[in-house]
Design an enzyme around this catalytic site. Structure first.
Site, short mmCIF file in Angstrom:
data_model
loop_
_atom_site.label_atom_id
_atom_site.label_comp_id
_atom_site.label_asym_id
_atom_site.label_seq_id
_atom_site.Cartn_x
_atom_site.Cartn_y
_atom_site.Cartn_z
N LYS A 177 0.84 -1.21 0.00
CA LYS A 177 0.00 0.00 0.00
C LYS A 177 0.87 1.26 0.00
O LYS A 177 0.67 2.17 -0.80
CB LYS A 177 -0.93 0.02 1.24
CG LYS A 177 -1.82 -1.21 1.35
CD LYS A 177 -2.76 -1.14 2.54
CE LYS A 177 -2.08 -1.16 3.90
NZ LYS A 177 -1.39 -2.43 4.22
N ARG A 198 -10.03 1.01 8.18
CA ARG A 198 -9.59 -0.34 8.50
C ARG A 198 -10.64 -1.10 9.30
O ARG A 198 -10.40 -2.23 9.71
CB ARG A 198 -8.34 -0.24 9.36
CG ARG A 198 -7.12 -0.88 8.73
CD ARG A 198 -6.06 -0.56 9.68
NE ARG A 198 -4.82 -1.18 9.66
CZ ARG A 198 -3.72 -0.69 9.11
NH1 ARG A 198 -3.76 0.35 8.33
NH2 ARG A 198 -2.59 -1.26 9.32
N ARG A 231 11.87 -5.46 5.23
CA ARG A 231 11.59 -4.04 4.97
C ARG A 231 12.48 -3.12 5.83
O ARG A 231 12.74 -3.39 7.01
CB ARG A 231 10.13 -3.73 5.28
CG ARG A 231 9.84 -2.23 5.18
CD ARG A 231 8.39 -1.88 5.16
NE ARG A 231 7.67 -2.32 6.34
CZ ARG A 231 6.35 -2.22 6.48
NH1 ARG A 231 5.63 -1.72 5.50
NH2 ARG A 231 5.77 -2.62 7.56
N ARG A 260 10.97 -1.33 11.41
CA ARG A 260 9.85 -1.03 12.30
C ARG A 260 9.73 -2.10 13.39
O ARG A 260 9.88 -3.29 13.12
CB ARG A 260 8.54 -0.99 11.48
CG ARG A 260 8.32 0.34 10.82
CD ARG A 260 7.16 0.38 9.84
NE ARG A 260 5.94 -0.26 10.25
CZ ARG A 260 4.83 -0.27 9.51
NH1 ARG A 260 4.81 0.32 8.33
NH2 ARG A 260 3.74 -0.88 9.94
N ARG A 280 -0.74 -8.98 13.38
CA ARG A 280 -1.33 -7.98 12.48
C ARG A 280 -2.15 -8.66 11.38
O ARG A 280 -3.22 -8.18 11.00
CB ARG A 280 -0.23 -7.11 11.86
CG ARG A 280 0.34 -6.10 12.86
CD ARG A 280 1.69 -5.55 12.44
NE ARG A 280 1.69 -4.85 11.19
CZ ARG A 280 2.78 -4.62 10.46
NH1 ARG A 280 3.96 -5.04 10.88
NH2 ARG A 280 2.69 -3.96 9.33
P1 AP5 Z 1 4.82 -1.57 1.93
O1 AP5 Z 1 4.50 -0.77 0.72
O2 AP5 Z 1 5.54 -0.93 3.05
O3 AP5 Z 1 3.50 -2.35 2.44
P2 AP5 Z 1 2.21 -1.80 3.23
O4 AP5 Z 1 1.04 -2.44 2.61
O5 AP5 Z 1 2.24 -0.32 3.31
O6 AP5 Z 1 2.49 -2.47 4.63
P3 AP5 Z 1 2.37 -1.90 6.13
O7 AP5 Z 1 3.08 -2.87 7.01
O8 AP5 Z 1 2.80 -0.46 6.19
O9 AP5 Z 1 0.83 -1.97 6.35
P4 AP5 Z 1 0.10 -1.98 7.68
O10 AP5 Z 1 -1.27 -1.75 7.16
O11 AP5 Z 1 0.25 -3.16 8.52
O12 AP5 Z 1 0.84 -0.83 8.54
P5 AP5 Z 1 0.48 0.68 8.85
O13 AP5 Z 1 1.73 1.45 8.89
O14 AP5 Z 1 -0.62 1.13 7.98
O15 AP5 Z 1 5.66 -2.85 1.42
C1 AP5 Z 1 6.16 -3.81 2.34
C2 AP5 Z 1 7.55 -4.29 1.89
O16 AP5 Z 1 7.40 -5.03 0.68
C3 AP5 Z 1 8.55 -3.17 1.59
O17 AP5 Z 1 9.82 -3.59 2.00
C4 AP5 Z 1 8.49 -3.02 0.05
O18 AP5 Z 1 9.72 -2.56 -0.48
C5 AP5 Z 1 8.16 -4.43 -0.38
N1 AP5 Z 1 7.29 -4.51 -1.55
C6 AP5 Z 1 6.20 -3.72 -1.83
N2 AP5 Z 1 5.64 -4.10 -2.99
C7 AP5 Z 1 6.38 -5.15 -3.47
C8 AP5 Z 1 6.29 -5.98 -4.64
N3 AP5 Z 1 5.31 -5.79 -5.56
N4 AP5 Z 1 7.19 -6.96 -4.79
C9 AP5 Z 1 8.17 -7.15 -3.87
N5 AP5 Z 1 8.33 -6.41 -2.75
C10 AP5 Z 1 7.43 -5.41 -2.54
O19 AP5 Z 1 -0.12 0.56 10.34
C11 AP5 Z 1 0.73 0.24 11.43
C12 AP5 Z 1 -0.09 0.16 12.70
O20 AP5 Z 1 -0.72 1.44 12.97
C13 AP5 Z 1 -1.27 -0.83 12.67
O21 AP5 Z 1 -0.87 -2.15 12.99
C14 AP5 Z 1 -2.20 -0.22 13.73
O22 AP5 Z 1 -1.74 -0.51 15.03
C15 AP5 Z 1 -2.03 1.27 13.49
N6 AP5 Z 1 -3.01 1.77 12.51
C16 AP5 Z 1 -2.73 2.28 11.28
N7 AP5 Z 1 -3.86 2.63 10.65
C17 AP5 Z 1 -4.88 2.34 11.49
C18 AP5 Z 1 -6.30 2.46 11.40
N8 AP5 Z 1 -6.89 2.95 10.28
N9 AP5 Z 1 -7.05 2.05 12.45
C19 AP5 Z 1 -6.47 1.58 13.58
N10 AP5 Z 1 -5.14 1.42 13.73
C20 AP5 Z 1 -4.35 1.81 12.69
MG MG Z 2 2.46 1.06 4.90
#
Ligand code: AP5
Ligand code: MG
Length: 220
Positions: free
Chosen positions: A15, A90, A129, A162, A173
């Site tokens: 994402k 979410r 990552r 992270r 997660r």
């Molecule tokens: P990346 O692009 O970083 O993936 P992502 O989908 O953004 O993954 P996240 O871990 O950031 O998602 P998340 O939803 O768990 O975390 P968030 O920060 O939102 O890619 C991942 C890796 O893969 C990278 O190394 C990249 O280079 C590689 N990659 C990407 N595409 C690729 C491809 N096509 N091929 C190969 N490699 C690839 O949330 C964190 C925490 O915050 C949550 O757990 C929760 O506690 C809180 N939180 C956030 N939003 C909310 C909400 N709306 N409600 C409640 N709590 C929330």
């Molecule tokens: Mg992300």
């Protein structure tokens, strides 16, 4: 008409990676709830302290806190033409709150992109990552290494892992995603705004697919 594009998918689906790229082509800001929470954690704000424990355990931060934080961000002037929402909504309650917020502005959520990616691939991606300290730019030890080890290509800040990317937290997660977030897929499917993209293809292939979908929407 503004564009409010939503990216849904499990942790590690790509994402953030795709939102960084689309921000340039669509010309609307990338809003990542996770990045905003991490900024609050770094700055030790009250909101950051309230969210910290939940994030560390791999749980969702309570809706009340998250919705207020995103509504404040969506009220800023740079969102007048829309936004790419990464990680929000979410839960169904967050989706309903977003609908109410956008309806009051005469706007709608469209399109909602579901990046479908398997648990095995998620684990491989998240354990490799690295993220930049200054702006959250995203790297991977194998799929997207930086030019200089440990340094962000974009802004020269250091790269870190992270805390919630440890294997046990990633598994939690994924469990939370299945229970609380996956129901949004049917929710948006029923509204006719959901588009599924296979997340397990190269980053460029996913970007090409996203660009073709968004250009059709923009011209239609
Ligand atoms: P990346 O692009 O970083 O993936 P992502 O989908 O953004 O993954 P996240 O871990 O950031 O998602 P998340 O939803 O768990 O975390 P968030 O920060 O939102 O890619 C991942 C890796 O893969 C990278 O190394 C990249 O280079 C590689 N990659 C990407 N595409 C690729 C491809 N096509 N091929 C190969 N490699 C690839 O949330 C964190 C925490 O915050 C949550 O757990 C929760 O506690 C809180 N939180 C956030 N939003 C909310 C909400 N709306 N409600 C409640 N709590 C929330
Ligand atoms: Mg992300």
């Amino acid at each position: 008409m503004a564009v409010f594009l939503i990216l849904i998918g499990p942790p590690g689906a790509g994402k953030g990676t795709q939102a960084e790229r689309l921000e340039i082509s669509l010309g609307v800001p990338h809003i990542s709830s996770g990045n905003i929470f991490r900024e609050h954690l770094t700055n030790k704000t009250e909101l950051g302290q309230a969210a910290e424990m939940h994030i560390a355990k791999g749980e969702l931060v309570p809706d009340r806190i998250t919705i207020g934080m995103i509504e404040e961000r969506l009220s800023q002037p740079d969102v007048s033409e829309g936004a790419i929402l990464d990680g929000f909504p979410r839960t169904i309650a967050q989706a309903d709150a977003l609908d109410r917020f956008l309806e009051a502005r005469g706007e709608n959520v469209d399109p909602v992109i579901y990046l479908n990616t398997s648990d095995e691939e998620v684990l491989r991606r998240l354990t490799g990552r690295r993220v930049c300290r200054a702006e959250g730019h995203i790297y991977h030890a194998e799929s997207k290494p930086p030019q200089r080890a440990g340094i962000c290509d974009e802004d020269g800040s250091d790269l870190y892992q992270r805390d919630d990317d440890r294997e046990e937290t990633v598994k939690e997660r994924l469990r939370v995603y299945r229970v609380q977030t996956a129901p949004l897929i049917d929710h948006y499917q029923e509204r006719g705004v959901l588009l599924e993209i296979v997340g397990e293809q190269s980053m460029d292939s996913v970007t090409d697919r996203l660009k073709s979908v968004t250009s059709v929407r923009a011209s239609g």
